[in-house]
Every structure is written in structure tokens, then in C-alpha cells.
Design an enzyme around this catalytic site. Structure first.
Site, short mmCIF file in Angstrom:
data_model
loop_
_atom_site.label_atom_id
_atom_site.label_comp_id
_atom_site.label_asym_id
_atom_site.label_seq_id
_atom_site.Cartn_x
_atom_site.Cartn_y
_atom_site.Cartn_z
N ARG A 110 34.84 14.28 28.13
CA ARG A 110 35.14 13.44 26.96
C ARG A 110 35.08 14.29 25.70
O ARG A 110 34.14 15.04 25.49
CB ARG A 110 34.11 12.29 26.88
N GLY A 112 36.97 12.92 22.36
CA GLY A 112 36.92 11.90 21.32
C GLY A 112 36.78 10.50 21.87
O GLY A 112 36.53 9.55 21.12
N GLY A 113 36.95 10.34 23.18
CA GLY A 113 36.77 9.04 23.81
C GLY A 113 37.91 8.07 23.60
O GLY A 113 37.76 6.87 23.83
N HIS A 114 39.09 8.57 23.17
CA HIS A 114 40.20 7.67 22.86
C HIS A 114 41.12 7.40 24.04
O HIS A 114 42.17 6.76 23.86
CB HIS A 114 41.03 8.21 21.69
N GLY A 183 41.03 17.54 21.40
CA GLY A 183 41.26 17.95 22.78
C GLY A 183 42.24 17.06 23.51
O GLY A 183 43.28 17.52 24.01
N TYR A 191 51.42 12.92 19.09
CA TYR A 191 52.51 12.94 18.11
C TYR A 191 52.05 12.26 16.83
O TYR A 191 51.01 11.60 16.77
CB TYR A 191 53.73 12.20 18.67
N LEU A 484 51.82 9.82 28.44
CA LEU A 484 50.48 10.09 28.96
C LEU A 484 49.38 9.66 28.00
O LEU A 484 48.36 9.10 28.43
CB LEU A 484 50.34 11.59 29.27
N ASN A 485 49.54 9.90 26.70
CA ASN A 485 48.48 9.54 25.77
C ASN A 485 48.39 8.04 25.50
O ASN A 485 47.47 7.59 24.81
CB ASN A 485 48.62 10.31 24.46
N TYR A 486 49.34 7.28 26.02
CA TYR A 486 49.19 5.82 26.04
C TYR A 486 48.79 5.44 27.47
O TYR A 486 49.47 4.68 28.15
CB TYR A 486 50.51 5.12 25.68
#
Length: 545
Positions: A110, A112-114, A183, A191, A484-486
Site C-alpha cells: 500500500r 496511498g490506499g486509493h 506509487g 492521468y 487499471l486505475n479504475y
């Protein structure tokens, strides 16, 4: 017979009690052995014991929840980590890898835990611990060579502030949420509103440091170009523990211009809400690279107008949120030429420094000092769900009216956000980075819903999934692409067993398309035993040479 029956009940209860005591005893012994291993492998000059938090430690809950971003996963029914290691030194990370392999503990990393599905801090496997990287947050900016080195635990808001501290005219393509950890943001292809001009975060990375499965600290040269390619958009936690990135800074003007223009179904400043949204789809990805206009569609209660709309009636709303690398006069000229249908007013434009625009995009009061970026935390304590899609061509007007109608009918409010592509995004090859969504895409879509009451979860999840289903005819197909980040566990979960490759391919081709198999080959080479794994990690090949 009754006596025998009572004896059986008592015997069963006693057996279950003994089993539970035995399990608890074994669990405690296993935990102690893991801790002893960590202590014996840490450098005496940097003792690890001070940064270990077990459930028996009074600070355990606060350390766990400080970076617990999605309260959907803060339930008593979801296993909590056996241990949290808030590493301060490279030797702590190396010890964690050695001991986790020796004691068969799953490591969750982990920064930032987002992670939208929380997979950096929970697991269905109860035998796991968190390696928390929030202490790795140093930032060094060099305006002379236009670069910065940043550790993975720093937030993107901190990075932006430190750059602006040195130069008003330099930046890094950040996200629009300044509390996101660097990270996960970078390694997932993060983005922001500079992407049409400068591409994604990963398109501006020069070097990186990672600790591999053997505990080696590697930079770009020593890790090799394949692994460097993989961690720039392929999800770094599948390949090792990322420590830092060296990034290329980009140029921004002394002042940028932003605007927020809100329009509704019954707005009288234009003829048709449907026509307005359709026109936006036609032009947003073709505008000059310096202009990024996001559209957020949602549903609100209407207000009384001379058209007869009654207060309380559900109304479709569009919020147009823009960033322009230039002054307000030039922006107004561009809008009048390409998107006059928005009927933008001069009073809706605001000029400010780039660093101030980050707070503006975060829906923060303009009076907020920019040093608030050094202390950004997520707003409130919410549960949420996110999903994603990619749009290859404009949704036809009939389709838009259908979607507007369905959004009004949903039990819960779901935001549908359009992020325009084109510009620099269309110039980069889909194989240059693991992130493949480049030319041919005109928008990245996000579906978003938030709630506080745990009892509302089913309704919000259902509404989000329904809207995603309603959009099926209009978005990418074969595969239905995702970002991926969603993170979205609806599109597939890996149990990391015998069928790991097949399970991984289900979501892998949606996130990475043709780049998935290259990622798998690199993963198999650098982590053949699949130590670095999670519910949507890159799998290894089902056979190994």
C-alpha cells in the site's frame, strides 16, 4: 437415548472448542515466528520492531484506517491483516520479502490506499500482512535538468507543490485527486487534465527503483528494459516493491485558465441538452492539445423555469470542467470557434497558477492556500464503487436520450464522467507502454457512486452496474476495455491457484489488450513462483521452462 444425544452435543461442542483453541494457538505461534524472522533479518542500525503493528498494538486500528480509502471493505466480515509493516528503510522491505516467502504470508503493498477495490489493504486470504509505504515520501526537484525524483508514498499533491515551489512554469501530469499516492498512480497509468498535451504519468517516467522477489534493489539499468516497461502501466505490485520514480517535468504557462459550466436539461441558454452533449462528443477530442474539457453527467432535482419545470423533478445535469494552458481571451476564442454551443460566458472563466488549478479541480475553495496540498486527505469517510469504459465513437442522439432516461430511473445517483482523448494520447503507440488505450479512443468513461450508510450498498452497486449495462451498445467491444486505475473486481478475480492464467486473462485483456501476454512473460521471468500477487495481479504462465 436422550442421555446419548446430550453427550453427543456436549462432545461436539467440546471438540469444536478444542479445535478453535488449537487454531488460535497455531495462529499465534505462526505470527510470532514471522515477527521473529523479520527482526532477525532487519539491519540492527534500522530496527524493524518499531514499525510493526499487530492487532494487539493500540495503534493498529489507526494505522490501518489512516489509508483505508473505501469503507466498503472496512467490515467485520472481511479479514484484517495479521500485521502492518510501515517500512522506514530498504532493509525492512527486504526482510519482509524474505520472511513472507519463508512463512507463506501474502504481502499486500500500500502506498496511498486509493485502489478503488481496496486490494492493497484487504484479502480473502486471512494469512496476509500490509507492507505500508507511506513513509517513503521524499521528493527532490531539479529545475536545471527538468526532472524530479519522488518516492512512492508521497501524494501527487505533495509532488505538485514541491515542483511549484521551485518553478511557476514547470509541472508533472498529475491526477485530479491530490491525495493519491504516487506509487499506484504512476504504475497504473494515472492521468490528469494535462494528458492531451503531455500524455499520461507513465509517458514522462525516466527511471525507477524496485525491490524484486530476491530482495535486490534495482534501477532501470539493472532491472532491464522489459521490467521497466512492465512497471510503467502494468501495475508494479505484480512484479516487486516499487520505491521511487524519476520523472520528466513539463512546461506550463505562468497562468492557466479553468472553467466550470453547469448545464441542465431545462437550461434556457441553449436549444437542446441532447444536442449539446452530442456536440461535445464530436469536438472534445479534436480541440487544441492545450484544452481539456471533462463532462460529468448526473441527475439533480430541477428548479422552476418559464418552461414549467417544477422544483423537485429529477433533471439531467452536465458539468463541463476545463483546463486550458493559456489565457482566458485565447480560451474564449477557441470555444467560440469550436464549441459555441456551450454558450460559455466570460464570467465563468478563471485565470490562476497551475498549482492553484489543482485545488480548483479538487472542488476546493479558491481561498484555500496551496500548502494545503502537503496535507491532503480524502474527503469524509465514504463507501464507493467505480467502473470504466472506453468510447470509440460518439453515442448517437437517440442513445443519449435513452441513457439520460435510464439515469433518472436509477435508484441511486451514478455519475458518468467523460474524459477526452486525442492530442498526445493519439500519438503514442499502444505497445509503447502496457497501457494500450491510445489512438481510436475518443473518451475514457468513469461510472461513480458514493454512499455513507452501509445499508445502502446493494442499491448503489446495483445502480452502477445497471448503468454500465445500459451503455453496452455504445462502448468498446471484444474486449470491453477497462482502465487499471479504475480497479473493478466485477470484470474478474484471480484466486491465484491452478487456473491463475485463465482467470487473469479475463480481466487482463480488458486492462491491457495485446500487451497482456507480454506482461505475463515478464512476470513469469522475474517472479516465477507468483509471490507478488493479488486479486487482479498479472499471473505467471501455466508452464515454466
Amino acid at each position: 437415548m436422550k442421555t446419548l444425544s446430550n453427550f453427543a452435543i456436549i462432545f461436539s461442542f467440546f471438540s469444536a472448542f478444542l479445535l478453535s483453541v488449537s487454531w488460535a494457538s497455531t495462529n499465534h505461534t505462526s505470527h510470532q515466528a514471522f515477527v521473529q524472522c523479520l527482526e532477525s533479518h532487519s539491519n540492527p542500525t534500522n530496527p524493524i520492531s518499531a514499525v510493526l503493528y499487530s492487532p494487539y498494538n493500540p495503534s493498529y486500528s489507526s494505522v490501518l484506517q489512516d489509508y483505508f480509502r473505501n469503507l466498503r471493505f472496512n467490515k467485520s466480515t472481511i479479514p484484517k491483516p495479521r500485521l502492518i509493516l510501515t517500512a522506514l528503510h530498504v532493509s525492512h522491505i527486504q526482510a519482509a520479502i524474505i520472511c513472507a516467502k519463508a512463512h507463506r504470508m501474502q504481502m499486500k503493498i500500500r502506498s496511498g490506499g486509493h485502489d478503488y477495490e481496496g486490494i492493497s489493504y484487504w484479502s480473502k486470504n486471512p494469512n496476509f500482512f500490509i507492507l505500508d509505504m507511506f513513509n517513503f515520501r521524499s521528493i527532490n526537484v531539479s529545475i536545471e535538468d527538468e526532472t524530479a525524483s519522488v518516492e512512492v508514498g508521497a501524494a501527487t499533491g505533495e509532488l505538485a507543490y514541491r515542483i511549484a515551489e521551485k518553478s511557476r512554469t514547470h509541472a508533472f501530469p498529475p491526477g485530479v485527486c491530490p491525495s493519491v499516492g504516487v506509487g499506484g498512480f504512476i504504475t497504473g497509468g494515472g492521468y490528469g487534465n494535462l494528458m492531451r498535451k503531455y500524455g499520461l504519468s507513465i509517458d514522462n517516467v525516466i527511471d525507477a527503483q524496485i525491490i524484486d522477489v530476491n530482495g535486490r534493489l534495482l534501477d532501470r539499468k539493472s532491472m532491464g528494459e522489459d521490467l521497466f516497461w512492465a512497471i510503467n502501466g502494468g501495475g508494479g505490485s505484480s512484479f516487486g516493491v516499487l520505491l521511487s520514480y524519476k520523472i520528466k517535468l513539463v512546461r506550463v504557462p505562468n497562468n492557466v485558465t479553468v472553467f466550470t459550466a453547469i448545464r441542465t436539461t431545462h437550461d434556457e441558454s441553449f436549444t437542446s441538452f441532447t444536442d449539446l452533449v452530442y456536440r461535445y462528443q464530436e469536438v472534445a477530442h479534436k480541440l487544441p492539445k492545450e484544452l481539456f474539457i471533462r463532462l460529468i453527467l448526473d441527475v439533480v432535482n430541477g428548479t422552476k423555469t418559464n418552461k414549467g419545470t417544477v422544483n423537485g423533478t429529477k433533471t439531467n445535469r452536465g458539468t463541463f470542467l476545463a483546463m486550458f494552458l493559456g489565457n482566458s481571451q485565447d480560451l474564449m476564442s477557441v470555444m467560440n470557434k469550436h464549441f459555441s454551443e456551450l454558450a460559455l460566458r466570460q464570467t465563468e472563466l478563471k485565470e490562476m497558477r497551475w498549482i492553484e488549478s489543482i485545488l480548483y479541480w479538487y472542488w476546493t475553495d479558491l481561498a484555500t492556500p496551496v500548502d494545503a496540498l502537503l496535507h491532503t486527505l480524502p474527503r469524509g469517510s465514504n463507501c464507493f464503487k467505480r467502473k470504466s469504459d472506453y468510447l470509440k465513437r460518439p453515442i448517437p442522439k437517440q442513445g443519449l436520450e435513452y441513457i439520460f432516461k435510464k439515469m433518472v430511473e436509477l435508484e441511486s445517483v451514478v455519475n458518468l464522467t467523460f474524459n477526452p482523448y486525442g492530442g498526445r494520447m493519439a500519438e503514442i503507440s499502444p505497445s509503447e507502454k502496457p497501457f494500450p488505450h491510445r489512438a481510436g479512443n475518443i473518451f475514457k468513461l468513469q461510472y461513480a457512486t458514493n454512499w455513507k450508510d452501509p445499508g445502502e450498498e446493494a442499491a448503489h452497486l446495483s445502480s452502477t452496474r445497471k448503468l454500465h449495462d445500459y451503455m453496452t451498445p455504445y462502448v468498446s467491444m471484444a474486449p470491453r476495455e477497462a482502465f487499471l486505475n479504475y480497479r473493478d473486481l466485477d470484470i474478474g478475480i484471480n484466486h491465484n491457484g491452478r487456473n491463475s492464467y485463465l482467470e487473469g486473462a479475463v480481466y487482463g485483456v480488458k486492462y491491457f489488450k495485446d500487451n497482456f501476454n507480454r506482461l505475463v512473460k515478464i512476470k513469469t521471468k522475474v517472479d516465477p513462483d507468483n509471490f507478488f500477487r493479488n486479486e487482479q495481479s498479472i499471473p505467471v504462465l501455466p508452464w515454466k521452462k
